[in-house]
Write a protein that holds these residues in place. Structure first.
Motif, PDB file in Angstrom:
ATOM      1  N   VAL A  10      20.343   9.469 -12.108  1.00  0.00           N
ATOM      2  CA  VAL A  10      19.083   9.747 -11.426  1.00  0.00           C
ATOM      3  C   VAL A  10      19.154   9.211 -10.000  1.00  0.00           C
ATOM      4  O   VAL A  10      19.748   8.165  -9.749  1.00  0.00           O
ATOM      5  N   MET A  11      18.557   9.953  -9.082  1.00  0.00           N
ATOM      6  CA  MET A  11      18.474   9.535  -7.680  1.00  0.00           C
ATOM      7  C   MET A  11      17.024   9.189  -7.377  1.00  0.00           C
ATOM      8  O   MET A  11      16.117   9.968  -7.687  1.00  0.00           O
ATOM      9  N   ILE A  12      16.814   8.004  -6.765  1.00  0.00           N
ATOM     10  CA  ILE A  12      15.474   7.551  -6.412  1.00  0.00           C
ATOM     11  C   ILE A  12      15.503   6.954  -5.009  1.00  0.00           C
ATOM     12  O   ILE A  12      16.576   6.726  -4.443  1.00  0.00           O
ATOM     13  N   ALA A  13      14.327   6.679  -4.478  1.00  0.00           N
ATOM     14  CA  ALA A  13      14.185   5.918  -3.239  1.00  0.00           C
ATOM     15  C   ALA A  13      13.194   4.803  -3.514  1.00  0.00           C
ATOM     16  O   ALA A  13      12.299   4.949  -4.354  1.00  0.00           O
ATOM     17  N   HIS A  14      13.361   3.670  -2.834  1.00  0.00           N
ATOM     18  CA  HIS A  14      12.439   2.546  -2.989  1.00  0.00           C
ATOM     19  C   HIS A  14      12.739   1.500  -1.925  1.00  0.00           C
ATOM     20  O   HIS A  14      13.711   1.597  -1.196  1.00  0.00           O
ATOM     21  N   SER A  15      11.873   0.504  -1.848  1.00  0.00           N
ATOM     22  CA  SER A  15      12.096  -0.644  -0.980  1.00  0.00           C
ATOM     23  C   SER A  15      11.663  -1.883  -1.742  1.00  0.00           C
ATOM     24  O   SER A  15      10.985  -1.776  -2.773  1.00  0.00           O
ATOM     25  N   PHE A  16      12.065  -3.042  -1.249  1.00  0.00           N
ATOM     26  CA  PHE A  16      11.741  -4.299  -1.921  1.00  0.00           C
ATOM     27  C   PHE A  16      10.946  -5.212  -1.002  1.00  0.00           C
ATOM     28  O   PHE A  16      11.085  -5.152   0.219  1.00  0.00           O
ATOM     29  N   LYS A  17      10.156  -6.056  -1.610  1.00  0.00           N
ATOM     30  CA  LYS A  17       9.423  -7.088  -0.874  1.00  0.00           C
ATOM     31  C   LYS A  17      10.122  -8.420  -1.121  1.00  0.00           C
ATOM     32  O   LYS A  17      10.448  -8.741  -2.264  1.00  0.00           O
ATOM     33  N   GLY A  18      10.363  -9.177  -0.067  1.00  0.00           N
ATOM     34  CA  GLY A  18      10.970 -10.493  -0.209  1.00  0.00           C
ATOM     35  C   GLY A  18      12.226 -10.627   0.628  1.00  0.00           C
ATOM     36  O   GLY A  18      13.087  -9.747   0.645  1.00  0.00           O
ATOM     37  N   GLU A  19      12.319 -11.747   1.281  1.00  0.00           N
ATOM     38  CA  GLU A  19      13.442 -12.010   2.181  1.00  0.00           C
ATOM     39  C   GLU A  19      14.789 -11.968   1.467  1.00  0.00           C
ATOM     40  O   GLU A  19      15.811 -11.604   2.060  1.00  0.00           O
ATOM     41  N   HIS A  28      15.247   2.750   1.049  1.00  0.00           N
ATOM     42  CA  HIS A  28      16.635   3.164   0.859  1.00  0.00           C
ATOM     43  C   HIS A  28      16.746   3.945  -0.445  1.00  0.00           C
ATOM     44  O   HIS A  28      15.847   3.926  -1.281  1.00  0.00           O
ATOM     45  N   GLY A  29      17.843   4.630  -0.610  1.00  0.00           N
ATOM     46  CA  GLY A  29      18.067   5.422  -1.808  1.00  0.00           C
ATOM     47  C   GLY A  29      19.031   4.743  -2.750  1.00  0.00           C
ATOM     48  O   GLY A  29      19.819   3.882  -2.349  1.00  0.00           O
ATOM     49  N   ALA A  30      18.942   5.136  -3.999  1.00  0.00           N
ATOM     50  CA  ALA A  30      19.886   4.659  -5.010  1.00  0.00           C
ATOM     51  C   ALA A  30      20.161   5.798  -5.983  1.00  0.00           C
ATOM     52  O   ALA A  30      19.263   6.579  -6.301  1.00  0.00           O
ATOM     53  N   THR A  31      21.393   5.886  -6.407  1.00  0.00           N
ATOM     54  CA  THR A  31      21.768   6.814  -7.469  1.00  0.00           C
ATOM     55  C   THR A  31      22.278   5.965  -8.617  1.00  0.00           C
ATOM     56  O   THR A  31      23.269   5.245  -8.474  1.00  0.00           O
ATOM     57  N   TYR A  32      21.563   6.007  -9.722  1.00  0.00           N
ATOM     58  CA  TYR A  32      21.925   5.214 -10.898  1.00  0.00           C
ATOM     59  C   TYR A  32      22.645   6.077 -11.924  1.00  0.00           C
ATOM     60  O   TYR A  32      22.203   7.182 -12.235  1.00  0.00           O
ATOM     61  N   LEU A  33      23.727   5.556 -12.463  1.00  0.00           N
ATOM     62  CA  LEU A  33      24.355   6.099 -13.649  1.00  0.00           C
ATOM     63  C   LEU A  33      23.708   5.345 -14.805  1.00  0.00           C
ATOM     64  O   LEU A  33      23.763   4.112 -14.851  1.00  0.00           O
ATOM     65  N   VAL A  34      23.056   6.058 -15.707  1.00  0.00           N
ATOM     66  CA  VAL A  34      22.238   5.441 -16.748  1.00  0.00           C
ATOM     67  C   VAL A  34      22.892   5.639 -18.113  1.00  0.00           C
ATOM     68  O   VAL A  34      23.129   6.769 -18.542  1.00  0.00           O
ATOM     69  N   THR A  65      10.868  11.985 -14.580  1.00  0.00           N
ATOM     70  CA  THR A  65       9.600  11.469 -14.040  1.00  0.00           C
ATOM     71  C   THR A  65       9.805  10.650 -12.771  1.00  0.00           C
ATOM     72  O   THR A  65       8.842  10.457 -12.026  1.00  0.00           O
ATOM     73  N   ILE A  66      11.029  10.166 -12.538  1.00  0.00           N
ATOM     74  CA  ILE A  66      11.299   9.365 -11.340  1.00  0.00           C
ATOM     75  C   ILE A  66      12.320  10.015 -10.407  1.00  0.00           C
ATOM     76  O   ILE A  66      12.497   9.550  -9.282  1.00  0.00           O
ATOM     77  N   ALA A  67      12.966  11.078 -10.832  1.00  0.00           N
ATOM     78  CA  ALA A  67      14.048  11.695 -10.057  1.00  0.00           C
ATOM     79  C   ALA A  67      13.554  12.212  -8.712  1.00  0.00           C
ATOM     80  O   ALA A  67      12.502  12.856  -8.632  1.00  0.00           O
ATOM     81  N   PHE A  68      14.312  11.894  -7.666  1.00  0.00           N
ATOM     82  CA  PHE A  68      14.039  12.341  -6.300  1.00  0.00           C
ATOM     83  C   PHE A  68      12.653  11.916  -5.826  1.00  0.00           C
ATOM     84  O   PHE A  68      12.031  12.589  -5.019  1.00  0.00           O
ATOM     85  N   ARG A  69      12.180  10.784  -6.355  1.00  0.00           N
ATOM     86  CA  ARG A  69      10.866  10.261  -5.979  1.00  0.00           C
ATOM     87  C   ARG A  69      11.039   8.944  -5.234  1.00  0.00           C
ATOM     88  O   ARG A  69      12.004   8.212  -5.452  1.00  0.00           O
ATOM     89  N   ASN A  70      10.078   8.658  -4.365  1.00  0.00           N
ATOM     90  CA  ASN A  70       9.989   7.347  -3.756  1.00  0.00           C
ATOM     91  C   ASN A  70       9.145   6.497  -4.699  1.00  0.00           C
ATOM     92  O   ASN A  70       7.931   6.716  -4.809  1.00  0.00           O
ATOM     93  N   LEU A  71       9.764   5.563  -5.394  1.00  0.00           N
ATOM     94  CA  LEU A  71       9.049   4.765  -6.389  1.00  0.00           C
ATOM     95  C   LEU A  71       7.914   3.972  -5.764  1.00  0.00           C
ATOM     96  O   LEU A  71       6.914   3.694  -6.432  1.00  0.00           O
ATOM     97  N   ASP A  72       8.026   3.638  -4.486  1.00  0.00           N
ATOM     98  CA  ASP A  72       6.962   2.902  -3.786  1.00  0.00           C
ATOM     99  C   ASP A  72       5.653   3.689  -3.762  1.00  0.00           C
ATOM    100  O   ASP A  72       4.580   3.111  -3.637  1.00  0.00           O
ATOM    101  N   GLU A  73       5.744   5.006  -3.860  1.00  0.00           N
ATOM    102  CA  GLU A  73       4.564   5.866  -3.774  1.00  0.00           C
ATOM    103  C   GLU A  73       3.963   6.197  -5.140  1.00  0.00           C
ATOM    104  O   GLU A  73       2.921   6.843  -5.205  1.00  0.00           O
ATOM    105  N   VAL A  80       5.300  -3.440  -7.153  1.00  0.00           N
ATOM    106  CA  VAL A  80       6.372  -3.981  -7.996  1.00  0.00           C
ATOM    107  C   VAL A  80       7.710  -3.795  -7.297  1.00  0.00           C
ATOM    108  O   VAL A  80       7.963  -2.732  -6.717  1.00  0.00           O
ATOM    109  N   ASN A  81       8.572  -4.798  -7.353  1.00  0.00           N
ATOM    110  CA  ASN A  81       9.950  -4.631  -6.897  1.00  0.00           C
ATOM    111  C   ASN A  81      10.704  -3.881  -7.991  1.00  0.00           C
ATOM    112  O   ASN A  81      10.987  -4.437  -9.053  1.00  0.00           O
ATOM    113  N   THR A  82      10.997  -2.628  -7.735  1.00  0.00           N
ATOM    114  CA  THR A  82      11.671  -1.788  -8.720  1.00  0.00           C
ATOM    115  C   THR A  82      13.180  -2.019  -8.662  1.00  0.00           C
ATOM    116  O   THR A  82      13.961  -1.111  -8.395  1.00  0.00           O
ATOM    117  N   THR A  83      13.561  -3.253  -8.951  1.00  0.00           N
ATOM    118  CA  THR A  83      14.969  -3.626  -8.969  1.00  0.00           C
ATOM    119  C   THR A  83      15.693  -2.876 -10.082  1.00  0.00           C
ATOM    120  O   THR A  83      15.063  -2.308 -10.988  1.00  0.00           O
TER     121      THR A  83
END
Length: 133
Positions: A10-19, A28-34, A65-73, A80-83
């Motif tokens: 699956v390919m997603i986009a997201h960002s994280f909060k925290g230094e 940024h984007g991520a492609t996960y092998l699940v 349900t999450i593919a090609f989506r910006n999880l932040d939106e 949530v930090n979608t680590t």
């Protein structure tokens, strides 16, 4: 212990909060092998761990349900930090729900273990594993 593993990506986009996340604080984007592994101590009456076709279908439905989506939106992930670790458990919970709803077949209720691993690359991955009960 018997096991069956199914795989998708699956390919997603997201960002994280925290230094601690450095540049990953930016979008940024991520492609996960699940990989999802189903376990049981004995084979079911049909001689299988779980129907592989149904397992693939449920995993694909979950990832759609999450593919090609910006999880932040997405409302579900707002604030949530979608680590990778977080997403592994999120997928685990969706698969567990599918098992409980009977979407993996009538004998899937006999599954005793479930694990989800997400590979970010060939050298980094994270996962979540827990018994089913």
């Amino acid at each position: 212990m018997y096991s069956v593993r199914v795989r998708d990506r699956v390919m997603i986009a997201h960002s994280f909060k925290g230094e601690v996340f450095g540049p990953a604080q930016r979008l940024h984007g991520a492609t996960y092998l699940v990989d999802v592994t189903f376990e049981r101590p004995e084979l079911d009456p049909d001689g299988i761990v779980v129907d592989i076709g149904r397992a693939h279908e449920v995993l694909a439905e979950t990832l759609r349900t999450i593919a090609f989506r910006n999880l932040d939106e997405m409302d579900e992930f707002r604030g949530v930090n979608t680590t990778t670790e977080f997403m592994a458990k999120w997928i685990w919970e969706k698969i567990r729900t599918a098992i409980r709803e009977g979407r993996l077949g009538p004998h899937a209720a006999g599954l005793t273990g479930l694990s989800v691993e997400l590979a970010e690359s060939d050298v980094a991955w994270a996962g979540f594993r827990a018994p089913l009960g």
